[in-house]
Enzyme design. Sequence first.
Site, mmCIF file in Angstrom:
data_model
loop_
_atom_site.group_PDB
_atom_site.id
_atom_site.type_symbol
_atom_site.label_atom_id
_atom_site.label_comp_id
_atom_site.label_asym_id
_atom_site.label_seq_id
_atom_site.Cartn_x
_atom_site.Cartn_y
_atom_site.Cartn_z
ATOM 1 N N ALA A 368 120.018 76.717 42.939
ATOM 2 C CA ALA A 368 120.792 77.957 42.407
ATOM 3 C C ALA A 368 120.243 78.428 41.101
ATOM 4 O O ALA A 368 120.605 79.572 40.841
ATOM 5 C CB ALA A 368 122.143 77.475 42.394
ATOM 6 N N ALA A 369 119.728 77.655 40.185
ATOM 7 C CA ALA A 369 119.331 78.328 38.885
ATOM 8 C C ALA A 369 118.418 79.026 38.890
ATOM 9 O O ALA A 369 117.498 79.270 39.748
ATOM 10 C CB ALA A 369 119.012 76.745 37.958
ATOM 11 N N PRO A 370 118.248 80.245 38.130
ATOM 12 C CA PRO A 370 119.445 80.275 36.874
ATOM 13 C C PRO A 370 120.897 81.068 37.263
ATOM 14 O O PRO A 370 121.415 81.396 36.218
ATOM 15 C CB PRO A 370 118.601 81.348 35.847
ATOM 16 N N GLY A 372 121.134 83.979 39.783
ATOM 17 C CA GLY A 372 121.173 85.364 39.966
ATOM 18 C C GLY A 372 121.614 85.434 41.587
ATOM 19 O O GLY A 372 122.341 86.351 41.969
ATOM 20 N N GLU A 391 121.768 72.405 41.795
ATOM 21 C CA GLU A 391 120.606 72.313 41.124
ATOM 22 C C GLU A 391 120.119 70.895 40.534
ATOM 23 O O GLU A 391 120.765 70.311 40.161
ATOM 24 C CB GLU A 391 120.440 73.190 39.579
ATOM 25 N N ASP A 437 116.324 79.009 48.454
ATOM 26 C CA ASP A 437 115.327 79.717 48.024
ATOM 27 C C ASP A 437 114.583 78.607 47.476
ATOM 28 O O ASP A 437 114.715 78.092 46.227
ATOM 29 C CB ASP A 437 115.739 80.555 46.886
ATOM 30 N N CYS A 494 108.981 82.618 46.935
ATOM 31 C CA CYS A 494 108.256 83.664 46.206
ATOM 32 C C CYS A 494 106.722 83.539 45.976
ATOM 33 O O CYS A 494 105.880 83.575 45.228
ATOM 34 C CB CYS A 494 108.717 83.755 44.532
#
Length: 682
Positions: A368-370, A372, A391, A437, A494
């Site tokens: 989850a961090a940061p 968004g 996290e 993610d 990413c």
Amino acid sequence: MPALTRNKKKAATKSITPPTKQLTKSKTPPMKPQTSMLKKGAKSQNKPPLKKQKKEVVEEEPLEDYEVTDDSDEDDEVSDGSDEDDISPAVESEEIDESDDGENGSNQLFSDDEEENDEETLGDDFLEGSGDEDEEGSLDADSDADSDDDDIVAKSDAIDRDLAMQKKDAAAELEDFIKQDDVHDEEPEHDAFRLPTEEELEEEARGPPDLPLLKTRIEEIVRALKNFKAFRPKDTTRKACVEQLKADLGSYYGYNSFLIGTLVEMFPPGELMELIEAFEKQRPTSIRTNTLKTRRRDLADVLLNRGVNLDPLSKWSKVGLVIYDSQVPIGATPEYLAGYYMLQGASSFLPVMALAPRENERIVDVAAAPGGKTTYIAALMKNTGLIYANEMKVPRLKSLTANLHRMGVTNTIVCNYDGRELPKVLGQNTVDRVLLDAPCSGTGIISKDESVKITKTMDEIKKFAHLQKQLLLAAIDMVDANSKTGGYIVYSTCSIMVTENEAVIDYALKKRDVKLVTCGLDFGRKGFTRFREHRFQPSLDKTRRFYPHVHNMDGFFVAKLKKMSNVKQSSEEGDDDAVETVEQAEVSSDDDDEAEAIEETEKPSVPVRQPKERKEKKNKEKLAKSKEDKRGKKDKKSKSENVEEPSKPRKQKKKRREWKNEIAQAREEKRIAMREKAKEEK
């Protein structure tokens, strides 16, 4: 008598007419027919047309002396005819008729006696001259009209000739161009470009890199690779051009050989250059409006008043804004501190949009961090339901909790676990949706972190892929396939590496009962269904890839999975085997044979069963001892059996050792043969 000009004739008429007018007014009463005739004569006083005036002026001759004599004679004539009896209606009618016949408009009145006495009268000369001038004027007008028509025809003919010549020239030029292209295709110019020799490369390696030379050589190689048949360098192969391109790109842009080699295999030469150039530029700053506190329009108005130049992000986002420049720090405005917006890359919007969370659902954000994506999910859920924001790294928990408080999120629980253990903590088949993610190599955000160019290697990529597979299986296990509104898993990275994206999804499709569904994004490129020697499932074209040179955002990958059932396709042993295969994949290609040998040696063999056999033998020995007192013969037989049985495993051990040695020798021979072949190919 020489002919008079128009001006001089007017002067003559002026000197003659006043006495006659005075006589008619004083001595004879005005008569209606006479007055009407005089009026008609007055009409002839109008000036002739300008065209005729100009022509008459050209025909003028100097007659100054003649004017003087004429004026005196005319004065005498007027004085002789000053009596009323001499003026008769017939004379006046004749004078008016003469004035009507002439188009030059003379007002002179002459008597019959004056016409008989003077052979060269002004009236006759004037009338004769006026008639000739009219004829000449009409002829000139006709000739002018004819000449104008002739000029128009001549001009049109000239234009037609020019157009015909232009068409001929264009056709000839086109034919020449086609011939040149044919000659160029048949016989390409080899002298235009050539690859450097080994000596030249050694000289370049000794000194600092010549950037202009590298740039021009890269452009020439890319141009040749686009159309290798036409622009092929002399005595070179395509493989040599590709290898030289890799070396030049690595030295010019600062990439290591592994990363630049992977990019060359993924993209054609032209698009590869666009991608690399896009990595050298920063992406535009974007922010996401927090719909829990404000609207995008209101936020844009406030920021514009503060001197921020911005625009809506795009049609696909209703909450994004693009910041071009700002007079104030965009991350320290009162609106930012109040939680009205979040600094967030445009590519980070995509996983949440693909997840499409609904109100009153249970959702897990594995990494989850940061915060968004977590805050975006909470805004879409309107602070309803429940979100588990996990996290693993403790230092990053501070930024996560700070952003949750600043953005006004109240439906989130922050936890600190390894994502692979979440199914044990939260339970299996307990949530509606999961967003993963996953941690990755970051090859899609080189513009933000240029260290990726030189730090990432094949070993690191494989380690990330191993971790991503484990996290994805854990995320699938947490989702409840029977959920009325959910049952979806979104996987994103990413990175643009196939090993971290399509390969991971293909692995999950084989290990769990899930299927790929559309991401709900109207843009983005389809994922790879084949890469190098790998062949993935055809449904992977439902995944989406995003590139900086195409979509003006960071490189990103998004895939959406739907869980079909809560039953696992593979058992725990299968999962362990899967982990072993990943570990084997981390071994380099040169050591594949060694890895296979290690696998076979580590496989459970027959000696594993020896402890059970020994227990059985001990039990038999005890039974035999208990019966020794009763039956002595049986004791002897039991002793003989006990002596013979231990000899079997010893013989088996010898056989196994021999078998292992033979396998090891065979594999060494194979390795030697493969290495020799590789050297010969090089």
